[in-house]
Design a protein around this motif. Structure first.
Motif, PDB file in Angstrom:
ATOM      1  N   PRO A 175       0.166  -2.805  11.059  1.00 58.19           N
ATOM      2  CA  PRO A 175       1.489  -2.436  10.534  1.00 58.19           C
ATOM      3  C   PRO A 175       2.638  -2.845  11.451  1.00 58.19           C
ATOM      4  O   PRO A 175       3.636  -3.406  10.990  1.00 58.19           O
ATOM      5  CB  PRO A 175       1.397  -0.901  10.392  1.00 58.19           C
ATOM      6  CG  PRO A 175      -0.052  -0.625  10.231  1.00 58.19           C
ATOM      7  CD  PRO A 175      -0.739  -1.636  11.097  1.00 58.19           C
ATOM      8  N   GLN A 176       2.520  -2.586  12.751  1.00 62.49           N
ATOM      9  CA  GLN A 176       3.582  -2.964  13.672  1.00 62.49           C
ATOM     10  C   GLN A 176       3.711  -4.477  13.764  1.00 62.49           C
ATOM     11  O   GLN A 176       4.825  -5.013  13.874  1.00 62.49           O
ATOM     12  CB  GLN A 176       3.303  -2.388  15.060  1.00 62.49           C
ATOM     13  CG  GLN A 176       4.410  -2.665  16.087  1.00 62.49           C
ATOM     14  CD  GLN A 176       5.750  -2.090  15.670  1.00 62.49           C
ATOM     15  OE1 GLN A 176       5.835  -0.921  15.305  1.00 62.49           O
ATOM     16  NE2 GLN A 176       6.789  -2.907  15.702  1.00 62.49           N
TER      17      GLN A 176
ATOM     18  N   VAL B  41       3.187  -6.624  11.335  1.00 66.78           N
ATOM     19  CA  VAL B  41       3.911  -7.059  10.142  1.00 66.78           C
ATOM     20  C   VAL B  41       5.399  -6.778  10.299  1.00 66.78           C
ATOM     21  O   VAL B  41       6.257  -7.601   9.933  1.00 66.78           O
ATOM     22  CB  VAL B  41       3.353  -6.360   8.893  1.00 66.78           C
ATOM     23  CG1 VAL B  41       4.215  -6.649   7.670  1.00 66.78           C
ATOM     24  CG2 VAL B  41       1.915  -6.810   8.641  1.00 66.78           C
TER      25      VAL B  41
ATOM     26  N   GLY C 135       4.123  -3.135   6.130  1.00 64.90           N
ATOM     27  CA  GLY C 135       3.003  -3.209   7.060  1.00 64.90           C
ATOM     28  C   GLY C 135       1.919  -2.205   6.726  1.00 64.90           C
ATOM     29  O   GLY C 135       0.719  -2.521   6.779  1.00 64.90           O
TER      30      GLY C 135
ATOM     31  N   TRP D 180      -1.875  -3.079   5.551  1.00 62.40           N
ATOM     32  CA  TRP D 180      -2.951  -2.459   6.343  1.00 62.40           C
ATOM     33  C   TRP D 180      -3.991  -1.831   5.426  1.00 62.40           C
ATOM     34  O   TRP D 180      -5.202  -2.018   5.599  1.00 62.40           O
ATOM     35  CB  TRP D 180      -2.308  -1.419   7.250  1.00 62.40           C
ATOM     36  CG  TRP D 180      -3.176  -0.769   8.272  1.00 62.40           C
ATOM     37  CD1 TRP D 180      -4.175  -1.332   8.999  1.00 62.40           C
ATOM     38  CD2 TRP D 180      -3.077   0.586   8.713  1.00 62.40           C
ATOM     39  NE1 TRP D 180      -4.709  -0.409   9.866  1.00 62.40           N
ATOM     40  CE2 TRP D 180      -4.047   0.774   9.715  1.00 62.40           C
ATOM     41  CE3 TRP D 180      -2.247   1.658   8.370  1.00 62.40           C
ATOM     42  CZ2 TRP D 180      -4.223   2.001  10.365  1.00 62.40           C
ATOM     43  CZ3 TRP D 180      -2.410   2.869   9.014  1.00 62.40           C
ATOM     44  CH2 TRP D 180      -3.387   3.031  10.008  1.00 62.40           C
TER      45      TRP D 180
END
Length: 410
Positions: free
Chosen positions: A88-89, A91, A102, A106
């Motif tokens: 996520p981070q 993205v 994100g 995920w």
């Protein structure tokens, strides 16, 4: 006496262990406990330290202990989401967006892993589940499911059995299968003994005359196509090259778009030296582009490698071809497993290929003498993704006893 009065046979003990239901522990409590343990295993194993990779071998036991298919799915989700927690981070960094895209990607990325493990789970205990887990390991290692087969437990083979090559891979596979059977305590002891030998772990090193150069150019690398930028890189390479360094490896995308002008500039910049540069670039045509590694000397330049598996969604977008829109990176899948340079066989792994199972195994079938692992990983800032890539590459190199050259841009 109680048995004679009731007329019922005593319930047989479970052949796996904690998977058997108990009237004192509801299934939902067991499910939460197993899913939490799987998340812990995934988080610790995929921390970016090669020595923690063997923790992943606990996952098949947790999967086998699941008392239902739903709980097996929850256990699989806990493991995969924890192992891939940096996505996520990443993205957010890559697209400069908020967290929601994100998180969505995920979850989507986890579906393949979760669905395969849930579908292969069975109520049949003992070797029935163990054999099904063995099939699952194979399915998640090879396309199509292996395209997103991150966090594959077999990656730990290089830590447990350094230098054992295919025998080490086979030993790890046997250990994983036993972990999903009633013989899991014996597997824990056996694998633990080999894990203990990891105290003598040493990271693989480049061969003599080779050097990987890490860069810290962030988003600028691959996007700045100015001649001044390339001249700076050439000057940096010539400064970095020591007296014995003859082959310098630069990260993925280091050269940006590969054009005749850029080729001439780099060849001219290397005049008067016997240095060979191996660096990442992109070759674009009207329909798509190839993510490649090129080799450059003062006399010539050649494409060494075309990436087999670009990053899904952000780079590899096959649906664009279906709509005739074009664009996206080509996936060359099982092409060019090794390249040859100066009479040596080289296995090249670009970025995402270090996170999955099949590209490196395909390359190892051809007995390469060197592994090159590169990445343009600026977008992984604040995550452990780049460290996991390096750990995976190091584990595979140690398993097969092959020197490793690494070059990343952060």
């Amino acid at each position: 006496m109680i048995h004679g009065i009731s007329g019922r046979s005593p319930r047989p003990a479970s052949s796996v262990g904690p998977a058997q239901s108990s009237p004192f522990v509801p299934d939902y409590v067991r499910g939460i406990t197993l899913a939490g343990a799987a998340a812990l295993v995934g988080g610790v194993a995929w921390s970016g330290d090669p020595l923690t990779l063997p923790f992943a071998l606990a996952f098949p036991a947790l999967w086998a202990w699941s008392p239902s298919r739903l709980i097996a799915a929850l256990v699989s989700a806990g493991y995969f989401l924890a192992a891939s927690r940096g996505l996520p981070q990443g993205v957010v960094n890559y697209y400069a967006s908020d967290l929601w895209p994100g998180l969505l990607l995920w979850i989507i990325a986890s579906l393949s892993f979760v669905c395969v493990h849930a579908a292969m789970w069975t109520r049949q205990r003992g070797w029935g589940r163990a054999v099904r887990y063995l099939v699952t390991v194979v399915l998640m290692g090879l396309p199509p499911f292996g395209i997103v087969g991150w966090a594959h437990p077999l990656t730990a083979a290089g830590v447990l059995f350094p230098g054992w090559a295919w025998w080490g891979l086979a030993g790890t596979l046997v250990g994983l299968t036993m972990m999903a059977s009633r013989f899991w305590p014996a597997a824990v002891i056996s694998l633990g003994v080999f894990w203990w030998t990891a105290v003598i772990w040493t990271h693989p090193v480049p061969p003599t005359g080779w050097r990987g150069v890490d860069l810290a150019l962030g988003q600028r690398l691959g996007r700045d196509g100015s001649l001044d930028h390339h001249r700076e890189l050439i000057a940096m390479v010539r400064r970095e090259a020591g007296e014995e360094d003859r082959i310098i490896v630069l990260p993925e995308s280091a050269l940006g778009l590969w054009t005749p002008t850029i080729e001439r500039l780099w060849r001219a910049g290397l005049e008067g030296s016997d240095i060979t540069i191996i660096a990442g670039a992109a070759m674009v045509d009207a329909k798509a582009y190839d993510n490649v590694m090129v080799a450059i000397t003062a006399e010539s330049a050649q494409v060494l490698y075309r990436e087999r598996m670009p990053v899904p969604f952000s780079m590899w977008q096959p649906w664009l071809a279906w709509t005739d829109e074009g664009g996206g990176a080509r996936a060359h899948f099982f092409a060019n497993p090794v390249a040859e340079l100066s009479g040596q066989k080289i296995a090249l792994l670009i970025c995402y290929e270090q996170l999955i199972f099949w590209p490196v195994l395909q390359s190892m079938l051809h007995s390469p003498e060197i592994i090159i692992a590169t990445g343009n990983s600026w977008w992984t800032a604040g995550t452990s993704i780049a460290a996991i890539q390096r750990a995976n590459a190091a584990s595979w190199a140690r398993l097969f006893g092959v020197p490793l050259v690494v070059a990343f841009n952060l």
